[in-house]
Motif scaffolding. Structure first.
Motif, PDB file in Angstrom:
ATOM      1  N   GLY A 317     -14.635   8.927   2.576  1.00 58.35           N
ATOM      2  CA  GLY A 317     -13.718   7.824   2.788  1.00 58.35           C
ATOM      3  C   GLY A 317     -13.825   6.753   1.724  1.00 58.35           C
ATOM      4  O   GLY A 317     -12.815   6.291   1.179  1.00 58.35           O
ATOM      5  N   VAL A 318     -15.045   6.340   1.416  1.00 58.94           N
ATOM      6  CA  VAL A 318     -15.258   5.341   0.366  1.00 58.94           C
ATOM      7  C   VAL A 318     -14.707   5.852  -0.959  1.00 58.94           C
ATOM      8  O   VAL A 318     -13.989   5.140  -1.682  1.00 58.94           O
ATOM      9  CB  VAL A 318     -16.751   5.010   0.221  1.00 58.94           C
ATOM     10  N   ALA A 319     -15.021   7.111  -1.280  1.00 60.89           N
ATOM     11  CA  ALA A 319     -14.577   7.675  -2.550  1.00 60.89           C
ATOM     12  C   ALA A 319     -13.059   7.765  -2.624  1.00 60.89           C
ATOM     13  O   ALA A 319     -12.457   7.448  -3.660  1.00 60.89           O
ATOM     14  CB  ALA A 319     -15.206   9.055  -2.745  1.00 60.89           C
ATOM     15  N   LEU A 320     -12.426   8.184  -1.537  1.00 57.69           N
ATOM     16  CA  LEU A 320     -10.970   8.308  -1.539  1.00 57.69           C
ATOM     17  C   LEU A 320     -10.306   6.956  -1.765  1.00 57.69           C
ATOM     18  O   LEU A 320      -9.366   6.839  -2.563  1.00 57.69           O
ATOM     19  CB  LEU A 320     -10.502   8.910  -0.212  1.00 57.69           C
ATOM     20  N   VAL A 321     -10.783   5.925  -1.087  1.00 62.53           N
ATOM     21  CA  VAL A 321     -10.196   4.593  -1.269  1.00 62.53           C
ATOM     22  C   VAL A 321     -10.418   4.113  -2.699  1.00 62.53           C
ATOM     23  O   VAL A 321      -9.512   3.544  -3.323  1.00 62.53           O
ATOM     24  CB  VAL A 321     -10.770   3.602  -0.247  1.00 62.53           C
ATOM     25  N   GLN A 322     -11.608   4.325  -3.248  1.00 63.89           N
ATOM     26  CA  GLN A 322     -11.840   3.955  -4.644  1.00 63.89           C
ATOM     27  C   GLN A 322     -10.839   4.652  -5.564  1.00 63.89           C
ATOM     28  O   GLN A 322     -10.252   4.033  -6.466  1.00 63.89           O
ATOM     29  CB  GLN A 322     -13.265   4.323  -5.055  1.00 63.89           C
ATOM     30  N   LEU A 323     -10.660   5.947  -5.367  1.00 68.04           N
ATOM     31  CA  LEU A 323      -9.736   6.710  -6.209  1.00 68.04           C
ATOM     32  C   LEU A 323      -8.311   6.173  -6.091  1.00 68.04           C
ATOM     33  O   LEU A 323      -7.611   6.007  -7.108  1.00 68.04           O
ATOM     34  CB  LEU A 323      -9.767   8.186  -5.809  1.00 68.04           C
ATOM     35  N   MET A 324      -7.877   5.905  -4.872  1.00 61.26           N
ATOM     36  CA  MET A 324      -6.519   5.403  -4.680  1.00 61.26           C
ATOM     37  C   MET A 324      -6.345   4.031  -5.327  1.00 61.26           C
ATOM     38  O   MET A 324      -5.305   3.741  -5.927  1.00 61.26           O
ATOM     39  CB  MET A 324      -6.205   5.328  -3.184  1.00 61.26           C
ATOM     40  N   ARG A 325      -7.354   3.192  -5.234  1.00 70.32           N
ATOM     41  CA  ARG A 325      -7.262   1.852  -5.826  1.00 70.32           C
ATOM     42  C   ARG A 325      -7.298   1.915  -7.352  1.00 70.32           C
ATOM     43  O   ARG A 325      -6.601   1.146  -8.022  1.00 70.32           O
ATOM     44  CB  ARG A 325      -8.389   0.971  -5.293  1.00 70.32           C
ATOM     45  N   PHE A 326      -8.111   2.811  -7.923  1.00 73.38           N
ATOM     46  CA  PHE A 326      -8.090   2.980  -9.375  1.00 73.38           C
ATOM     47  C   PHE A 326      -6.701   3.425  -9.838  1.00 73.38           C
ATOM     48  O   PHE A 326      -6.222   3.039 -10.908  1.00 73.38           O
ATOM     49  CB  PHE A 326      -9.113   4.041  -9.804  1.00 73.38           C
ATOM     50  N   THR A 327      -6.055   4.246  -9.050  1.00 70.94           N
ATOM     51  CA  THR A 327      -4.774   4.851  -9.424  1.00 70.94           C
ATOM     52  C   THR A 327      -3.595   3.896  -9.278  1.00 70.94           C
ATOM     53  O   THR A 327      -2.649   3.926 -10.063  1.00 70.94           O
ATOM     54  CB  THR A 327      -4.527   6.088  -8.526  1.00 70.94           C
TER      55      THR A 327
END
Length: 601
Positions: A317-327
């Motif tokens: 979950g943490v990783a997915l949100v980080q990825l979406m925010r970077f994108t």
């Protein structure tokens, strides 16, 4: 505000920070794009016949309920429960136990997992039924006298198993949200084990493949072998009827006694005796003391979408949100699906996210995990300052970020939406295919090899190549870190998507790409699942991709900037997803890369 629930009205500050530190994006390799033609998206590139899809499978449409799981028998079970008046949680429990029968490589009662649940009023819950280290586990249990890792002990055999959580998790979920009687939702699994089911070609291949390990690790046992003589060379074939009498008895104990039918009494005794026989650590006391944990879900905005996903012990979950925010600050839709600039931003995001995973993530009951900080725009902007479109970053120089005050591949997924609009996203696992390959004598099921998901030794990769650190060190009764990423998305406050996949370390990136395929690249749910994928996980410093995922021009552009690319001979992900279409109907999408099947009505 709830712990792990963060809402930012915009990412303006992060976008400005990104804009101030990046060089101008190069032109994409061509002006090609994905265009819809009669419901099928065509990939317009140098070769107009090239498509971005693994297959042309179409989604399943329903209005009253939808399930998507890894096996056709399990999906049929889930659909039947919905049709009998059960809700999404009832169907989830039925599918979990059915998969333990028909999909023993990953479906399980000897493993664990995570559930994300959103009720029809929009309230979200997450349940952590991840396995735990036994009470006798120790940080250096897999090291020799010189401090070197003793290879294989955390992967195969009795010492590799953690205390299972699946049965407790399903009992907890059903007790809180179930509608039908417990005995009714377990009965289909009992029937499948007792009466048998016809093997698919993939089922038969899997059982035949592990025969040498079955004989070595389970001497004298005939579980999962076609012959009653362990050393016979006879093999399984598609269509063979597979009956599991001892597993049926185990399921009947769970059916009649609930949680106690597994964690106490006969089944607990059989597990403890098997562990003692193979020098494993799990005891009857470990089993009796195991309990799953309700946790506050991570909720984070991406444009007009709300992402509901798992907090630690999952890193997903943490990783997915980080990825979406970077994108989010980048015009991926304009650049196009898997164009060089699109891919470059995604790879660089993945590189930094997996570095953070290695440094910070672990069991929140044992270590301080700075969840909100890791997902915050100000932190992410500092992680992006060394990004340049001109060249690839070097993973040797990309470490986990700095947070002031902080002290230092086999799985399965299923997605369900019921008639009332309640949704369940569950990812569950034994870790490696068929787990530790240990079968519990007298009980007939595989145990997990989840102990390998701990950091056996800081800096030493696990079976998926993931690097761990002290936050994920082994400790008694501690949950090991996971990459599982069951996720539900809302759009403008309404249920929009249920998504997840198996795949070890590739779970996070497969979920990430599937979501973007729908909301940025305009694909249907099934097309997003069919779409070819890629993966980067910080270390090793390379990007693997499915054959056809990148055009020749994209490959050349990325390689010219220093990216190391490796074409896979296998596939990525086994997605099972549900999308709410604009007319309110459900699109079930199951992965054509395996036996995954969607069923709706």
């Amino acid at each position: 505000m709830k712990k792990n629930s963060i809402y930012y009205p915009s990412l303006i500050l992060f976008a400005l920070a990104v804009a101030s530190c990046k060089t101008q994006a190069p032109s994409t390799t061509s002006s090609s794009k994905i265009e819809q033609s009669q419901g099928v998206y065509q990939y317009r590139d140098e070769d107009p016949t090239v498509k971005p899809f693994f297959s042309d499978r179409q989604g399943v449409i329903g209005r009253n309920g939808m399930v998507a799981s890894a096996h056709p028998e399990a999906s049929q079970v889930g659909l039947a429960i919905l049709q009998a008046g059960g809700n999404a949680v009832d169907a989830a429990v039925a599918i979990q136990f059915a998969l333990a029968v028909v999909y023993p490589g990953a479906g399980n009662i000897g493993g664990g997992g995570f559930m994300v649940y959103r009720d029809n009023a929009g309230k979200a819950y997450t349940l952590d039924y991840r396995e735990k280290a036994p009470g006798k586990a120790s940080q250096n249990m897999y090291l020799d006298s010189l401090g070197n890792v003793r290879q294989g002990l955390s992967i195969s055999g009795h010492l590799a198993s953690g205390v299972p959580g699946s049965v407790d998790g399903m009992a907890e979920a059903h007790k809180r949200f179930g509608k039908l009687p417990w005995s009714q939702v377990i009965q289909p699994a009992v029937d499948l084990a007792e009466k048998g089911f016809a093997l698919t070609e993939r089922d038969a291949l899997g059982l035949n493949r592990i025969k040498p390990d079955l004989n070595t690790i389970n001497p004298g046992k005939t579980y999962f072998l076609k012959s009653t003589v362990p050393t016979d060379t006879v093999t399984w074939h598609k269509g063979d009827v597979f009956v599991q009498a001892d597993l049926a008895k185990t399921l009947q104990r769970i059916q009649g006694q609930g949680r106690a039918g597994f964690y106490e009494g006969e089944t607990a005794r059989l597990i403890a005796e098997e562990m003692q026989r193979g020098k494993g650590l799990i005891t009857e006391e470990d089993l009796k003391n195991y309990h799953s944990a309700w946790r506050d879900p991570i909720q984070a905005k991406y444009k007009n979408y709300n992402v509901i996903t798992m907090p630690p012990t999952s890193s997903g979950g943490v990783a997915l949100v980080q990825l979406m925010r970077f994108t989010e600050p980048y015009p991926l839709r304009k650049w196009g699906w898997n164009r060089d600039s699109t891919v470059q931003v995604m790879i660089e995001a993945e590189r930094r996210v997996y570095a953070d995973r290695a440094k910070f993530l672990g069991d929140p009951d044992f270590v301080k995990v700075p969840v909100d900080k890791l997902m915050s725009p100000d932190y992410l902007s500092t992680r992006w300052t060394d990004f340049s479109f001109a060249k690839a970053s070097d993973s040797k120089t990309v470490k986990g970020g700095m947070i002031p005050g902080y002290e230092s591949l086999e799985t399965t997924h299923f997605s369900i939406v019921d008639k009332e609009g309640s949704a369940v996203s569950i990812t569950t696992t034994l870790n490696g295919g068929y787990g530790s390959r240990v079968v519990i004598g007298g009980a007939g099921f595989f145990m997990n090899n989840e102990m390998d998901d701990f950091s056996v030794k800081p800096g030493v990769p696990n079976m998926f190549g993931l690097i761990g650190n002290q936050a994920n060190a082994i400790a008694p009764n501690k949950r090991m870190l996971s990459s599982m990423t069951p996720t539900i998305l809302e759009k403008d406050g309404k249920l929009f998507m249920v998504v997840g996949t198996p795949g070890g370390s590739t779970i996070i990136t497969s979920v990430y790409q599937t979501i973007l395929n729908v909301i940025e690249h305009g694909m249907t749910m099934q097309q997003a699942v069919n779409a070819l994928k890629f993966h980067h996980q910080w270390l090793p410093d390379k990007t693997t991709f499915e054959n056809g995922a990148f055009s020749d021009a994209t490959v050349q552009a990325l390689q010219s900037r220093g990216y190391i690319l490796e074409k896979l001979t296998n596939t990525l992900g086994r997605m099972d997803c549900v999308l709410i279409r604009p007319d309110g109907s459900y699109e079930g999408a199951s992965d054509p890369r395996a036996d995954n099947t969607a069923r709706g009505y």
